[in-house]
Design a protein around this motif. Sequence first.
Motif, PDB file in Angstrom:
ATOM      1  N   PHE A  50       9.951   9.548 -13.314  1.00 21.73           N
ATOM      2  CA  PHE A  50       8.731   9.860 -12.561  1.00 21.73           C
ATOM      3  C   PHE A  50       8.511   8.803 -11.487  1.00 21.73           C
ATOM      4  CE2 PHE A  50       7.319   6.874 -15.791  1.00 21.73           C
ATOM      5  CZ  PHE A  50       6.419   6.056 -15.111  1.00 21.73           C
ATOM      6  N   ARG A  51       7.538   9.095 -10.623  1.00 19.08           N
ATOM      7  CA  ARG A  51       7.026   8.114  -9.664  1.00 19.08           C
ATOM      8  C   ARG A  51       5.529   8.325  -9.547  1.00 19.08           C
ATOM      9  NH1 ARG A  51       6.865   9.979  -3.696  1.00 19.08           N
ATOM     10  NH2 ARG A  51       6.788  12.234  -3.915  1.00 19.08           N
ATOM     11  N   THR A  52       4.794   7.241  -9.264  1.00 17.39           N
ATOM     12  CA  THR A  52       3.349   7.352  -9.093  1.00 17.39           C
ATOM     13  C   THR A  52       2.952   7.378  -7.627  1.00 17.39           C
ATOM     14  OG1 THR A  52       2.964   4.960  -9.057  1.00 17.39           O
ATOM     15  CG2 THR A  52       3.044   6.024 -11.221  1.00 17.39           C
ATOM     16  N   ASP A  53       3.877   7.076  -6.719  1.00 16.77           N
ATOM     17  CA  ASP A  53       3.550   6.946  -5.301  1.00 16.77           C
ATOM     18  C   ASP A  53       3.641   8.285  -4.579  1.00 16.77           C
ATOM     19  OD1 ASP A  53       6.419   7.098  -3.782  1.00 16.77           O
ATOM     20  OD2 ASP A  53       6.622   6.091  -5.713  1.00 16.77           O
ATOM     21  N   ASN A  54       3.112   8.292  -3.365  1.00 18.09           N
ATOM     22  CA  ASN A  54       3.216   9.459  -2.482  1.00 18.09           C
ATOM     23  C   ASN A  54       3.954   9.090  -1.195  1.00 18.09           C
ATOM     24  OD1 ASN A  54       1.817  11.500  -3.999  1.00 18.09           O
ATOM     25  ND2 ASN A  54      -0.068  10.354  -3.618  1.00 18.09           N
TER      26      ASN A  54
ATOM     27  N   ILE B 158       8.606  -1.506  -9.662  1.00 21.80           N
ATOM     28  CA  ILE B 158       7.253  -1.535  -9.119  1.00 21.80           C
ATOM     29  C   ILE B 158       7.299  -1.956  -7.656  1.00 21.80           C
ATOM     30  CG2 ILE B 158       6.081  -1.954 -11.309  1.00 21.80           C
ATOM     31  CD1 ILE B 158       5.951  -4.914 -10.595  1.00 21.80           C
ATOM     32  N   ALA B 159       6.247  -1.612  -6.930  1.00 21.39           N
ATOM     33  CA  ALA B 159       6.130  -1.981  -5.512  1.00 21.39           C
ATOM     34  C   ALA B 159       4.683  -2.282  -5.198  1.00 21.39           C
ATOM     35  CB  ALA B 159       6.641  -0.861  -4.613  1.00 21.39           C
ATOM     36  N   GLY B 160       4.494  -3.117  -4.169  1.00 22.51           N
ATOM     37  CA  GLY B 160       3.161  -3.393  -3.661  1.00 22.51           C
ATOM     38  C   GLY B 160       2.875  -2.536  -2.447  1.00 22.51           C
ATOM     39  N   ALA B 161       1.975  -2.994  -1.607  1.00 23.59           N
ATOM     40  CA  ALA B 161       1.559  -2.216  -0.439  1.00 23.59           C
ATOM     41  C   ALA B 161       2.697  -1.976   0.543  1.00 23.59           C
ATOM     42  CB  ALA B 161       0.405  -2.931   0.258  1.00 23.59           C
ATOM     43  N   ASP B 162       3.739  -2.835   0.504  1.00 27.20           N
ATOM     44  CA  ASP B 162       4.858  -2.670   1.440  1.00 27.20           C
ATOM     45  C   ASP B 162       5.806  -1.550   1.028  1.00 27.20           C
ATOM     46  OD1 ASP B 162       6.081  -3.782  -0.748  1.00 27.20           O
ATOM     47  OD2 ASP B 162       6.843  -5.568   0.286  1.00 27.20           O
ATOM     48  N   GLY B 163       5.641  -1.006  -0.158  1.00 29.52           N
ATOM     49  CA  GLY B 163       6.474   0.106  -0.605  1.00 29.52           C
ATOM     50  C   GLY B 163       7.894  -0.269  -0.971  1.00 29.52           C
ATOM     51  N   LYS B 164       8.181  -1.570  -1.120  1.00 31.29           N
ATOM     52  CA  LYS B 164       9.532  -2.013  -1.476  1.00 31.29           C
ATOM     53  C   LYS B 164       9.611  -2.209  -2.985  1.00 31.29           C
ATOM     54  CE  LYS B 164      10.338  -4.317   2.955  1.00 31.29           C
ATOM     55  NZ  LYS B 164      10.623  -5.618   3.656  1.00 31.29           N
TER      56      LYS B 164
END
Length: 357
Positions: A336-340, A280-286
């Motif tokens: 899978f991934r949920t991010d863009n 998982i990642a937060g707003a920082d994308g890490k």
Amino acid sequence: KPAWTVASPETTPDFSAVAFFLGRDLQPARGVPGGIIHTSWGGSPAEVWMSERVLAGNPDYRRDILDNYQVAMKNFEAAKARFPEQLAKAKAAKAKTLPLAPREPWRPAELYNAMIHPLLPFAIKGAIWYQGESNAGRAWQYRTLFADMIQNWRQDWGQGSFTFLTVQLAPFMKILPEPADSTWAELREAQIVASKNVGNASTVVITDVGEETDIHPTKKEPVGARLALVARKLTYGENIVASGPSYKSASFSGGKAVVTFGDAGQGLEARGGDLKGFAIAGADGKFVWAAAKIVGKDKIELSNPAVKQPSAVRFGWANYPVVNLWNKDGLPAHPFRTDNLPLTTMPKPPAPSATKK
């Protein structure tokens, strides 16, 4: 002269093992003999299985594939001309490692011309495709290239939108201790995107059969068996579970992420201990590894104290995914991934040009 033969140990040593196991499972399920045609060439990129007409008709392919081939061929000819002198010098110097002869680049459309076009008179019900390693460095391009290859075949065969089944890339290369970017993960995503876009197509997961040091894993039976399941459902309309859990949606609140899966079948299960492979990642994308637990027939809850407000989830996002989520019907979950977030194989924007004042 081409001829049909009955599958047996004597007639199949050089045949595709994956295709053999597909046929072995389809025949009793359908109750009729099945014919399978094997046409393949190891290490080949997708563009050599496409017609030059299709490649030349797309400005991006014409520039990035056809024009690049001309440049690569000129470089190859120059390298080939230099090689005898380089080899002689290395031998004279008694070098421990001698230079390797340059390899001729793949010619776009060459295997389409030699190994697909001659098969067009055959009536077919579908195709299976196990490829992608050679295009992993261009995974973003593969989203459209692979879709266009499928449509290329369908159009030229003239037998409608026949079923096209793809095997996702097997795990390969070093297992990494932390989440990281992965061209192979991007290629697996491209396979799914292309399949959805062309319709009557699907992908098969084989995250459980990879080998770190062998790009061609030896476990072929589960690959063919899973292809047969999808063919029975997609091509022949059987009401069976043919896919492992696939990403459906995600919600984020209270410092946790909850992922809902489709194709849960009889329910989700973790094989061999706690769930693995979720990040998982937060707003920082890490991204960091997440603690994961099954909280319903089709839901998994994720958390990590280091991520106070999760906003993205990735699963099996690696060259070699280490994962153990299955459905109780015996099929592994789709990565899978949920991010863009930008992918490593996306085209880089052109550098701003200098302008005179």
